[in-house]
Design a protein around this motif. Structure first.
Motif, PDB file in Angstrom:
ATOM      1  N   GLU A 600      86.644  -3.166  26.836  1.00 29.63           N
ATOM      2  CA  GLU A 600      87.137  -4.148  25.866  1.00 29.63           C
ATOM      3  C   GLU A 600      87.003  -3.603  24.443  1.00 29.63           C
ATOM      4  OE1 GLU A 600      88.532  -7.004  26.293  1.00 29.63           O
ATOM      5  OE2 GLU A 600      88.199  -7.483  28.403  1.00 29.63           O
ATOM      6  N   MET A 601      85.860  -2.971  24.155  1.00 26.70           N
ATOM      7  CA  MET A 601      85.628  -2.466  22.803  1.00 26.70           C
ATOM      8  C   MET A 601      86.587  -1.332  22.480  1.00 26.70           C
ATOM      9  SD  MET A 601      83.860  -3.208  20.222  1.00 26.70           S
ATOM     10  CE  MET A 601      83.760  -2.490  18.579  1.00 26.70           C
ATOM     11  N   THR A 602      86.827  -0.461  23.444  1.00 28.22           N
ATOM     12  CA  THR A 602      87.757   0.645  23.238  1.00 28.22           C
ATOM     13  C   THR A 602      89.164   0.119  22.928  1.00 28.22           C
ATOM     14  OG1 THR A 602      86.492   2.077  24.723  1.00 28.22           O
ATOM     15  CG2 THR A 602      88.762   2.711  24.272  1.00 28.22           C
ATOM     16  N   ALA A 603      89.585  -0.890  23.688  1.00 32.26           N
ATOM     17  CA  ALA A 603      90.909  -1.473  23.459  1.00 32.26           C
ATOM     18  C   ALA A 603      90.973  -2.158  22.096  1.00 32.26           C
ATOM     19  CB  ALA A 603      91.226  -2.474  24.565  1.00 32.26           C
ATOM     20  N   TYR A 604      89.864  -2.832  21.725  1.00 34.96           N
ATOM     21  CA  TYR A 604      89.824  -3.521  20.434  1.00 34.96           C
ATOM     22  C   TYR A 604      89.896  -2.518  19.285  1.00 34.96           C
ATOM     23  CZ  TYR A 604      88.064  -6.499  16.645  1.00 34.96           C
ATOM     24  OH  TYR A 604      87.926  -7.186  15.467  1.00 34.96           O
ATOM     25  N   ILE A 605      89.186  -1.403  19.416  1.00 41.34           N
ATOM     26  CA  ILE A 605      89.217  -0.383  18.365  1.00 41.34           C
ATOM     27  C   ILE A 605      90.627   0.182  18.218  1.00 41.34           C
ATOM     28  CG2 ILE A 605      88.433   1.955  17.796  1.00 41.34           C
ATOM     29  CD1 ILE A 605      85.692   1.164  18.874  1.00 41.34           C
ATOM     30  N   ASP A 606      91.343   0.342  19.342  1.00 45.91           N
ATOM     31  CA  ASP A 606      92.724   0.809  19.265  1.00 45.91           C
ATOM     32  C   ASP A 606      93.584  -0.158  18.445  1.00 45.91           C
ATOM     33  OD1 ASP A 606      92.191   3.057  20.742  1.00 45.91           O
ATOM     34  OD2 ASP A 606      92.811   2.198  22.650  1.00 45.91           O
ATOM     35  N   VAL A 607      93.342  -1.456  18.642  1.00 47.42           N
ATOM     36  CA  VAL A 607      94.087  -2.461  17.870  1.00 47.42           C
ATOM     37  C   VAL A 607      93.727  -2.363  16.384  1.00 47.42           C
ATOM     38  CG1 VAL A 607      94.376  -4.942  17.478  1.00 47.42           C
ATOM     39  CG2 VAL A 607      94.314  -4.036  19.816  1.00 47.42           C
ATOM     40  N   LEU A 608      92.416  -2.175  16.108  1.00 43.54           N
ATOM     41  CA  LEU A 608      91.984  -2.067  14.710  1.00 43.54           C
ATOM     42  C   LEU A 608      92.585  -0.835  14.036  1.00 43.54           C
ATOM     43  CD1 LEU A 608      88.195  -3.053  14.861  1.00 43.54           C
ATOM     44  CD2 LEU A 608      90.164  -4.474  14.266  1.00 43.54           C
ATOM     45  N   LYS A 609      92.702   0.257  14.777  1.00 47.77           N
ATOM     46  CA  LYS A 609      93.305   1.470  14.221  1.00 47.77           C
ATOM     47  C   LYS A 609      94.756   1.208  13.823  1.00 47.77           C
ATOM     48  CE  LYS A 609      90.590   4.907  16.793  1.00 47.77           C
ATOM     49  NZ  LYS A 609      90.670   5.943  17.855  1.00 47.77           N
ATOM     50  N   LYS A 610      95.468   0.454  14.666  1.00 49.90           N
ATOM     51  CA  LYS A 610      96.859   0.149  14.346  1.00 49.90           C
ATOM     52  C   LYS A 610      96.945  -0.735  13.111  1.00 49.90           C
ATOM     53  CE  LYS A 610      98.568   0.636  19.097  1.00 49.90           C
ATOM     54  NZ  LYS A 610      99.138  -0.055  20.285  1.00 49.90           N
ATOM     55  N   LYS A 611      96.058  -1.716  13.032  1.00 43.93           N
ATOM     56  CA  LYS A 611      96.058  -2.607  11.861  1.00 43.93           C
ATOM     57  C   LYS A 611      95.735  -1.833  10.588  1.00 43.93           C
ATOM     58  CE  LYS A 611      94.972  -7.134  13.842  1.00 43.93           C
ATOM     59  NZ  LYS A 611      94.025  -8.279  13.819  1.00 43.93           N
ATOM     60  N   ALA A 612      94.843  -0.864  10.719  1.00 50.13           N
ATOM     61  CA  ALA A 612      94.444  -0.070   9.555  1.00 50.13           C
ATOM     62  C   ALA A 612      95.400   1.087   9.282  1.00 50.13           C
ATOM     63  CB  ALA A 612      93.026   0.471   9.770  1.00 50.13           C
ATOM     64  N   LYS A 613      96.443   1.197  10.113  1.00 47.26           N
ATOM     65  CA  LYS A 613      97.435   2.268   9.965  1.00 47.26           C
ATOM     66  C   LYS A 613      96.760   3.644   9.923  1.00 47.26           C
ATOM     67  CE  LYS A 613     100.742  -0.711   7.575  1.00 47.26           C
ATOM     68  NZ  LYS A 613     101.556  -0.953   6.352  1.00 47.26           N
ATOM     69  N   ALA A 614      95.853   3.843  10.898  1.00 42.99           N
ATOM     70  CA  ALA A 614      95.118   5.106  10.970  1.00 42.99           C
ATOM     71  C   ALA A 614      96.072   6.243  11.301  1.00 42.99           C
ATOM     72  CB  ALA A 614      94.020   5.023  12.031  1.00 42.99           C
ATOM     73  N   LYS A 615      95.908   7.348  10.587  1.00 47.24           N
ATOM     74  CA  LYS A 615      96.804   8.478  10.781  1.00 47.24           C
ATOM     75  C   LYS A 615      96.042   9.781  10.543  1.00 47.24           C
ATOM     76  CE  LYS A 615     101.233  10.390   9.167  1.00 47.24           C
ATOM     77  NZ  LYS A 615     102.332  10.221   8.191  1.00 47.24           N
ATOM     78  N   ILE A 616      96.186  10.726  11.489  1.00 47.48           N
ATOM     79  CA  ILE A 616      95.597  12.048  11.320  1.00 47.48           C
ATOM     80  C   ILE A 616      96.588  12.904  10.526  1.00 47.48           C
ATOM     81  CG2 ILE A 616      94.817  14.137  12.503  1.00 47.48           C
ATOM     82  CD1 ILE A 616      93.853  12.395  14.782  1.00 47.48           C
ATOM     83  N   LEU A 617      96.107  13.451   9.411  1.00 45.61           N
ATOM     84  CA  LEU A 617      96.995  14.199   8.517  1.00 45.61           C
ATOM     85  C   LEU A 617      97.012  15.689   8.810  1.00 45.61           C
ATOM     86  CD1 LEU A 617      95.964  12.424   5.196  1.00 45.61           C
ATOM     87  CD2 LEU A 617      97.852  11.850   6.731  1.00 45.61           C
ATOM     88  N   LYS A 618      95.880  16.199   9.304  1.00 47.08           N
ATOM     89  CA  LYS A 618      95.785  17.633   9.598  1.00 47.08           C
ATOM     90  C   LYS A 618      95.115  17.809  10.955  1.00 47.08           C
ATOM     91  CE  LYS A 618      95.167  19.083   4.752  1.00 47.08           C
ATOM     92  NZ  LYS A 618      94.226  19.743   3.802  1.00 47.08           N
ATOM     93  N   PRO A 619      95.600  18.757  11.767  1.00 44.50           N
ATOM     94  CA  PRO A 619      94.916  19.020  13.041  1.00 44.50           C
ATOM     95  C   PRO A 619      93.561  19.659  12.775  1.00 44.50           C
ATOM     96  CG  PRO A 619      96.613  20.672  12.647  1.00 44.50           C
ATOM     97  CD  PRO A 619      96.763  19.637  11.566  1.00 44.50           C
ATOM     98  N   VAL A 620      92.572  19.310  13.604  1.00 47.17           N
ATOM     99  CA  VAL A 620      91.238  19.903  13.436  1.00 47.17           C
ATOM    100  C   VAL A 620      91.213  21.254  14.129  1.00 47.17           C
ATOM    101  CG1 VAL A 620      90.054  17.707  13.252  1.00 47.17           C
ATOM    102  CG2 VAL A 620      90.380  18.725  15.493  1.00 47.17           C
ATOM    103  N   VAL A 621      90.390  22.140  13.582  1.00 51.62           N
ATOM    104  CA  VAL A 621      90.250  23.488  14.160  1.00 51.62           C
ATOM    105  C   VAL A 621      88.776  23.810  14.247  1.00 51.62           C
ATOM    106  CG1 VAL A 621      92.451  24.319  13.278  1.00 51.62           C
ATOM    107  CG2 VAL A 621      90.411  24.557  11.879  1.00 51.62           C
ATOM    108  N   ALA A 622      88.448  24.794  15.087  1.00 50.23           N
ATOM    109  CA  ALA A 622      87.062  25.246  15.190  1.00 50.23           C
ATOM    110  C   ALA A 622      86.662  25.944  13.907  1.00 50.23           C
ATOM    111  CB  ALA A 622      86.891  26.180  16.386  1.00 50.23           C
TER     112      ALA A 622
END
Length: 633
Positions: A600-622
């Protein structure tokens, strides 16, 4: 794995505070954006370092930093930062607040902050925070935000429950008992049937030549630059210590602390005037009782106070300094002398009756008391600065005078050490923290430039603030042991393999016959196994038995036993136990509910990310290793 990382990372925020995540850097350095705010590369790196440090403290020498030096690991950390930021946006949006009393009770409930007498120790509290590079105000702001996040998570996870039918089905499967008998075909029983010839031995030797190779090895010199080596070259003067003390004397000051007990009659913020009047009347009645007999304060608090946490201790709140309590409470406590009891005091939480039980006057630690602490702190700071300077010099000297490590060692006052019998990969028999037992370093050591040209390796970061460079002294290529030297070893392997073939063949034939017609001859005595009680049955056997189709009994399964032979298992009965462990079943139901709550929490966080318009701008690297920078020269 991501959820596990979330569990590991979020508590670390309570240790250092969340304020470092609320100041955002240059948008050009952002790796992600959540609710219009940036997550910078520095914040990502800091979060990863915090997690690595927590894991290092948990696992000690068992910890392997390489597992975090991958794009996947960094992505996990970034995902959790994004989730954290999205939740904080929801906390702000929903106006979730944590009261001063809740914050204070949380601090009082941390065992590490208590002294030998079991009471809250403010000096210990401040010193622990200082060791982490923070102060009470910053820590408490972060803790307040963490508690708000817990409110948010609790509101979601608290709605999850395990349906009884699901829990019952799970428990029945876990309890199910299967009665099994074993018929074993041992490899050693077929030794007499095996005839081994020299041709068979030679054929095995040729086909499995890698088994008889001695891996390539090197003997090498190496030089290590780490914080310990740098700190040994740093001297802290008395003048430095005195200057630091004078500039930071407030850090070593402890404000006046007061200890109080209270009786609280709570009221809601939106309580009616009548309800408030009733609560105040009750408080006035209790005040009259304690004034009549002050020695009964603890007893009356335990029986009447609606602050349950302190009521258990007779209303005792321990020592506190200014700002830790709500203002009306603080103002009243400041006016009391030790042993005095206040009038009824109204706050947002209700009506208090306060008894002052102790006063610790303000104090400042002397220079002599904190000299060693200051010296260590200055030395650490100077070493960190000097390390960066020495690292550049180490890098340059190793690269520019590549025929020997001695110039770099002499210039930096480091020791040239020697190690033999190094392979291409880390040796588990060597302590994993040994800098030369590092995959990056070994890869550099076995490069053509290091072996053929006898040039120094690039400087490698074996661990945080640990740099190493090597120079090959001698190299032994892969060698194959002569057939004559390993003939008896080959004979043993061929015998074992051939015996196993006979055992498996005989076992499979018996298995096929039993499936056609049941026969209990030769089987061992029956024993009962279940998922709750494996009866020391090996993993592959247990899995085969529990996965077997038991719709028709008896049922049979055949299992190859590596190094032993082959076994056939007869499943004669399947049943539920006569007595059910209700406590375990209750625990299983709670585990299922916990798993569902996580979902439930994982699904809720996914909803919060959408509401917050979360976006990754750069790919992470080692992380970019030091030798890659050197190679660019």
């Amino acid at each position: 794995m991501q959820f596990l990382l979330l569990l590991l990372i979020i508590p670390s925020f309570a240790l250092v505070g969340l304020q470092s995540y609320t100041s955002f850097g240059d948008s050009a350095n952002a790796v992600a954006k959540v609710a219009g705010q940036s997550i910078t590369q520095q914040e990502l790196d800091a979060a990863q370092r915090q997690q690595m440090e927590r894991m290092r403290q948990m696992f000690g020498d068992q910890f392997d930093a390489k597992m975090f030096d991958t794009p996947a690991a960094k992505q996990g950390v970034l995902d959790n930062l994004i989730a954290q930021r999205a939740q904080m946006a929801a906390v702000t949006r929903e106006h979730l607040m944590v009261s001063d009393l809740t914050l204070q009770q949380t601090l009082l409930g941390i065992p590490e902050l208590h002294g030998a007498d079991g009471k809250f120790d403010n000096d210990k509290y401040r010193s622990l925070l200082a060791a982490q590079g923070t102060v009470p105000k910053i820590y408490e702001a972060g803790l307040r935000q963490d508690l708000a996040l817990q409110q948010l998570a609790g509101a979601v996870q608290g709605t999850a429950f395990a349906p009884k039918s699901v829990a019952l089905r799970f428990s029945n499967i876990s309890d199910q008992e299967r009665e099994i008998q074993e018929l074993l075909f041992k490899t050693t029983d077929y030794a007499a049937q095996v005839k081994v010839t020299d041709d068979m031995l030679k054929a095995y030797y040729d086909k499995n030549s890698q088994q008889f190779e001695i891996p390539e090895q090197v003997k090498a010199e190496y030089v290590v630059l780490d914080m310990a080596a740098v700190a040994a070259q740093v001297t802290v003067s008395d003048a430095d210590i005195k200057s630091y003390y004078d500039q930071n004397v407030a850090h070593y000051a402890t404000p006046e602390q007061r200890r109080a007990s209270h009786i609280l009659i709570t009221t809601k913020k939106d309580a009616s005037a009548a309800d408030k009047a009733t609560a105040k009347a009750k408080a006035e009645s209790l005040l009259a009782a304690v004034r009549k007999n002050p020695a009964e304060f603890a007893k009356l608090a335990k029986e009447n106070s609606q602050d349950t946490a302190s009521a258990e201790h007779g209303g005792d709140l321990g020592f506190f300094s200014e700002g830790m309590m709500v203002k009306p409470f603080t103002d009243a406590a400041q006016k009391l002398k030790e042993g005095q009891i206040s009038n009824v005091v109204e706050s947002d939480f209700g009506f208090h009756i306060i008894q002052l039980t102790g006063i610790k006057p303000a104090s400042v630690k002397t220079l002599s008391q904190v000299r060693d602490e200051i010296a260590a702190s200055i030395q650490k700071q100077m070493a960190a600065k000097k390390f960066a300077e020495m690292a550049d010099l180490f890098n340059d000297t190793v690269y520019e005078q590549a025929n020997s490590l001695k110039p770099a060692a002499d210039k930096l006052k480091l020791a040239v050490q020697t190690v033999a019998d190094l392979g291409r990969h880390p040796n588990p028999a060597i302590a994993p923290t040994a800098p030369y037992n590092n995959q990056k370093f070994l890869t550099a050591l076995f490069a053509d430039g290091a072996i053929k040209n006898k040039r120094n390796t690039a400087v490698i970061e074996a661990a945080p603030s640990v740099l190493i460079a090597g120079h090959v002294i001698s190299y032994k290529p892969v060698t194959k042991q002569a057939f004559a030297d390993v003939k008896e070893s080959v004979r043993a392997k061929v015998m074992q393999a051939t015996e196993a073939e006979f055992a498996v063949k005989a076992g499979e034939a018996k298995f096929a016959a039993l499936k056609a017609k049941d026969d209990t001859a030769g089987f061992a005595a029956a024993k009962t196994v279940s998922r709750a009680n494996r009866q020391s049955v090996s993993g592959n056997v247990f899995d085969a038995v529990m996965k077997a189709d038991v719709s028709k009994l008896p049922a049979f399964v055949g299992v190859t036993l590596p190094g032993q032979g082959y076994a056939v298992y007869r499943i004669g009965k399947v049943a539920q136990p006569a007595a059910v462990d209700q406590a375990r079943r209750q625990s299983e139901q709670q585990q299922i509910a916990s798993a569902l709550a996580q979902q439930e929490m994982t699904a809720y966080i996914d909803v919060l990310k959408k509401k917050a318009k979360a976006k990754i701008l750069k790919p992470v690297v080692a992380s970019i290793p030091v030798d890659a920078n050197l190679a660019s020269k």
